[in-house]
Enzyme design. Structure first.
Site, PDB file in Angstrom:
ATOM      1  N   GLY A 171       0.821  -1.195   0.000  1.00  0.00           N
ATOM      2  CA  GLY A 171       0.000   0.000   0.000  1.00  0.00           C
ATOM      3  C   GLY A 171       0.859   1.249   0.000  1.00  0.00           C
ATOM      4  N   CYS A 172       0.227   2.387  -0.277  1.00  0.00           N
ATOM      5  CA  CYS A 172       0.963   3.642  -0.383  1.00  0.00           C
ATOM      6  C   CYS A 172       1.500   4.108   0.965  1.00  0.00           C
ATOM      7  CB  CYS A 172       0.080   4.704  -1.014  1.00  0.00           C
ATOM      8  SG  CYS A 172      -1.570   4.855  -0.282  1.00  0.00           S
ATOM      9  N   TYR A 173       0.668   4.140   1.987  1.00  0.00           N
ATOM     10  CA  TYR A 173       1.147   4.545   3.310  1.00  0.00           C
ATOM     11  C   TYR A 173       2.248   3.611   3.831  1.00  0.00           C
ATOM     12  CZ  TYR A 173      -2.533   8.057   4.238  1.00  0.00           C
ATOM     13  OH  TYR A 173      -3.356   9.170   4.231  1.00  0.00           O
ATOM     14  N   THR A 175       4.399   1.911   2.162  1.00  0.00           N
ATOM     15  CA  THR A 175       5.637   2.122   1.418  1.00  0.00           C
ATOM     16  C   THR A 175       6.441   3.271   2.001  1.00  0.00           C
ATOM     17  OG1 THR A 175       4.739   1.216  -0.641  1.00  0.00           O
ATOM     18  CG2 THR A 175       6.606   2.721  -0.828  1.00  0.00           C
ATOM     19  N   ALA A 176       5.808   4.435   2.157  1.00  0.00           N
ATOM     20  CA  ALA A 176       6.511   5.593   2.708  1.00  0.00           C
ATOM     21  C   ALA A 176       6.975   5.335   4.136  1.00  0.00           C
ATOM     22  CB  ALA A 176       5.604   6.821   2.659  1.00  0.00           C
TER      23      ALA A 176
END
Length: 371
Positions: A171-173, A175-176
């Site tokens: 997911g995007c969150y 990953t960061a």
């Protein structure tokens, strides 16, 4: 949504997924009409080793892609109800949908890159808790690889000759957040953890929602997902894995305090991770840990000052910053990405490249956009 799995057995490369000399990998995209699907088309259309042979979208048949994504009209591609035979397929579908079609795709020998959550979590029991459904293909979870190349490059490469070959793209969150925290987790430095994250509205998808209208989002910041955002499951899973594989304990990763916010911008995620370390540390040690972790990474840069989402817009790059506060003893780790590229389509292509023995940067070498 109903989807077809019209992939003929034997269409994919069964024992070695690397393309032969002068040939391209035949790729299909299911879920081509959303934002992530559009980014997959944009990036894969200029990939030197890929031929996009089919797009599938909800209730579409023989519809030019330009009717949905005007900026992609020049590709000449169409969205149809089914896919032709493909070597690899990217799935950009709502949670619970991919799991119902992956078994048939896998049986055909197709390499699968799932951009939804259906193959990110290793424990089938986590799906009813976090996503509200019983996993219909739980037997495939053990063989699926979490598609964050900076953490799982060797496992992704092992899928080159594996059957089935399933990648659960992060997911995007997560990953960061994971890129910001991975060096600390490997060193056993996470004693307590609070993650404060912010995302642009494209992360919520393309469907019409009253709370995402311009008049609701503009000039406003909104916290959401209080009490347990779904991405917490991935974050805790991967931080625990990092500690276990490094032989260290990170007490703060067992129950991560994660709070996301919606920001009035289109793209980008900033994840600020506040860590109380398990022991005393200093800036010199932190700098060494992050240099060792990311010194050879093609897409991750460690920067000396706090990064901004604009520094990575439109690209597969991530910027990470870490600082020690000698007054409080805390560590602040920040990660920024473009949520649709490194947080979705770009990262999926990066994992696809590893699985197929290609240059990891193939199709992803464009620089960020500015202003």
């Amino acid at each position: 949504m109903p989807v077809s799995t019209s992939v003929e057995p034997g269409a994919a490369i069964a024992t070695d997924r690397r393309p032969g000399a002068g040939t391209r990998i035949r790729v299909g995209i299911i879920g081509a009409t959303g934002y992530v699907g559009a980014e997959l088309i944009r990036l894969l259309s200029r990939h030197p080793d890929v031929e996009i042979v089919g797009l599938q979208g909800r209730a579409r048949d023989a519809e030019p892609i330009g009717a949905t994504h005007a900026h992609l009209a020049g590709t000449g591609l169409e969205v149809n109800a089914t896919l032709p035979p493909v070597d690899a397929v990217f799935l950009a579908l709502p949670h619970g949908t991919a799991a119902t079609i992956v078994p048939a795709l896998a049986a055909a020998g197709t390499a699968i890159i799932d951009l939804g959550p259906d193959f990110r979590l290793r424990d089938a029991a986590d799906y009813p808790r976090w996503y509200g459904f019983e996993h219909p293909a739980a037997d495939l979870l053990d063989g699926a690889v979490y598609g964050l190349p900076e953490l799982h490059r060797a496992e992704l490469a092992s899928l080159r000759s594996a059957d089935p070959a399933i990648v659960g793209a992060p997911g995007c969150y997560p990953t960061a957040t994971l890129l910001a925290l991975a060096p600390l987790a490997r060193a056993g430095l996470i004693g307590d953890l609070v993650v404060d994250a912010k995302s642009g509205v494209s992360g919520a998808g393309r469907e019409t929602k009253p709370e995402l209208m311009f008049g609701e989002v503009n000039e406003s910041v909104k916290a959401y997902g209080l009490g347990g955002h779904r991405h917490v499951a991935e974050i805790e899973q991967e931080l625990a894995w990092l500690g276990t594989t490094s032989g260290v304990a990170n007490p703060g990763t067992k129950a991560v305090d994660f709070l996301p916010h919606l920001i009035p911008m289109t793209r980008g995620i900033l994840s600020a991770c506040h860590v109380r370390p398990t022991r005393a540390t200093d800036q010199a040690e932190l700098d060494a840990l992050y240099a060792e972790a990311y010194g050879g990474e093609p897409f991750v840069s460690v920067v000396a000052t706090a990064p901004a989402t604009k520094h990575v817009t439109g690209s597969n790059y991530a910027r990470v910053h870490v600082s020690h506060d000698p007054r409080t003893g805390r560590v602040l780790a920040i990660g920024v990405i473009d949520n649709l590229v490194k947080g979705a389509a770009g990262q999926a292509i990066q994992a696809f490249n590893v699985v197929h023995g290609l240059s990891e940067t193939a199709g992803l070498d464009q620089l960020p956009l500015a202003p």
